[in-house]
Scaffold this active site. Structure first.
Site, mmCIF file in Angstrom:
data_model
loop_
_atom_site.group_PDB
_atom_site.id
_atom_site.type_symbol
_atom_site.label_atom_id
_atom_site.label_comp_id
_atom_site.label_asym_id
_atom_site.label_seq_id
_atom_site.Cartn_x
_atom_site.Cartn_y
_atom_site.Cartn_z
ATOM 1 N N ASP A 1 -6.068 3.948 -2.424
ATOM 2 C CA ASP A 1 -5.084 3.692 -1.370
ATOM 3 C C ASP A 1 -4.812 2.194 -1.275
ATOM 4 O O ASP A 1 -5.731 1.373 -1.390
ATOM 5 C CB ASP A 1 -5.616 4.223 -0.033
ATOM 6 N N GLN B 1 1.791 12.366 9.049
ATOM 7 C CA GLN B 1 1.992 12.235 7.590
ATOM 8 C C GLN B 1 3.170 11.295 7.358
ATOM 9 O O GLN B 1 4.265 11.499 7.906
ATOM 10 C CB GLN B 1 2.282 13.608 6.955
ATOM 11 N N HIS C 1 -0.843 14.672 -0.364
ATOM 12 C CA HIS C 1 -1.948 13.824 -0.816
ATOM 13 C C HIS C 1 -3.192 14.141 -0.013
ATOM 14 O O HIS C 1 -3.132 14.357 1.191
ATOM 15 C CB HIS C 1 -1.606 12.333 -0.711
HETATM 16 P P1 5GP Z 1 -0.440 9.560 5.232
HETATM 17 O O1 5GP Z 1 -0.354 8.784 6.506
HETATM 18 O O2 5GP Z 1 0.908 10.030 4.757
HETATM 19 O O3 5GP Z 1 -1.459 10.670 5.285
HETATM 20 O O4 5GP Z 1 -1.038 8.563 4.140
HETATM 21 C C1 5GP Z 1 -0.250 7.792 3.293
HETATM 22 C C2 5GP Z 1 -1.183 6.817 2.605
HETATM 23 O O5 5GP Z 1 -0.498 6.270 1.492
HETATM 24 C C3 5GP Z 1 -1.607 5.646 3.473
HETATM 25 O O6 5GP Z 1 -3.039 5.619 3.563
HETATM 26 C C4 5GP Z 1 -1.048 4.422 2.755
HETATM 27 O O7 5GP Z 1 -1.887 3.290 2.823
HETATM 28 C C5 5GP Z 1 -0.878 4.926 1.337
HETATM 29 N N1 5GP Z 1 0.189 4.277 0.590
HETATM 30 C C6 5GP Z 1 1.461 4.062 1.002
HETATM 31 N N2 5GP Z 1 2.173 3.447 0.044
HETATM 32 C C7 5GP Z 1 1.334 3.277 -1.005
HETATM 33 C C8 5GP Z 1 1.499 2.684 -2.292
HETATM 34 O O8 5GP Z 1 2.562 2.199 -2.684
HETATM 35 N N3 5GP Z 1 0.416 2.684 -3.109
HETATM 36 C C9 5GP Z 1 -0.788 3.226 -2.719
HETATM 37 N N4 5GP Z 1 -1.774 3.169 -3.603
HETATM 38 N N5 5GP Z 1 -0.974 3.782 -1.511
HETATM 39 C C10 5GP Z 1 0.073 3.807 -0.663
#
Ligand code: 5GP
Length: 125
Positions: A39, A103, A109
């Site tokens: 992440d 999300q 993911h």
């Molecule tokens: P959500 O909130 O959708 O469950 O989690 C999305 C996750 O994606 C977050 O923890 C955020 O830090 C990660 N993330 C967002 N953009 C990128 C990116 O460009 N590269 C990586 N490696 N992680 C990302």
């Protein structure tokens, strides 16, 4: 903006672009069906995201439409990554699905968090 789990898949979302190699990632695992990478904004010493390569917005979408092969591949990839000695002391899996779970990326993911005591299981609101 949070994800509407009923929205069509957006081929330009950030994880689709990572799968296509248009945006770099720190890869930890890859096979035909699955990609896993660190992440970008880790919330623990180990914070890995595991994603199917198929076009699925959320757990809702994936569990309904993915093939048994894709579902098995994602499950086994999470298991394989989690058996790394660095996760020996335990780990937490999180899948945020839709608006109420906050999300943010509209491609399924699974978060793997590890490397310290992770604290409260749910924030009391
Ligand atoms: P959500 O909130 O959708 O469950 O989690 C999305 C996750 O994606 C977050 O923890 C955020 O830090 C990660 N993330 C967002 N953009 C990128 C990116 O460009 N590269 C990586 N490696 N992680 C990302």
């Amino acid at each position: 903006m949070t994800v509407d789990i009923h929205q069509p898949y957006d081929d330009n979302n950030i994880f689709a672009r990572i799968i296509r190699g248009e945006i770099p990632c720190k890869k930890v695992f890859e096979n035909d069906q699955v990609l896993a990478f660190h992440d970008i904004n880790p919330q623990a010493p180990v914070h890995i995201l595991v994603i199917p390569k198929g076009r699925y917005v959320s757990w809702d979408d994936f569990s309904e439409k993915a093939s048994d092969t894709e579902i098995a591949a994602l499950t086994r990839a999470v298991g394989q990554i989690s058996r790394d000695p660095a996760l020996n002391n335990g780990y937490r899996l999180i899948v945020n699905c839709g608006h109420d779970a906050d999300q943010l990326v509209p491609h399924l993911h699974i978060h793997i968090l590890s490397g310290k005591e992770l604290g409260a299981k749910l924030i009391q609101l």
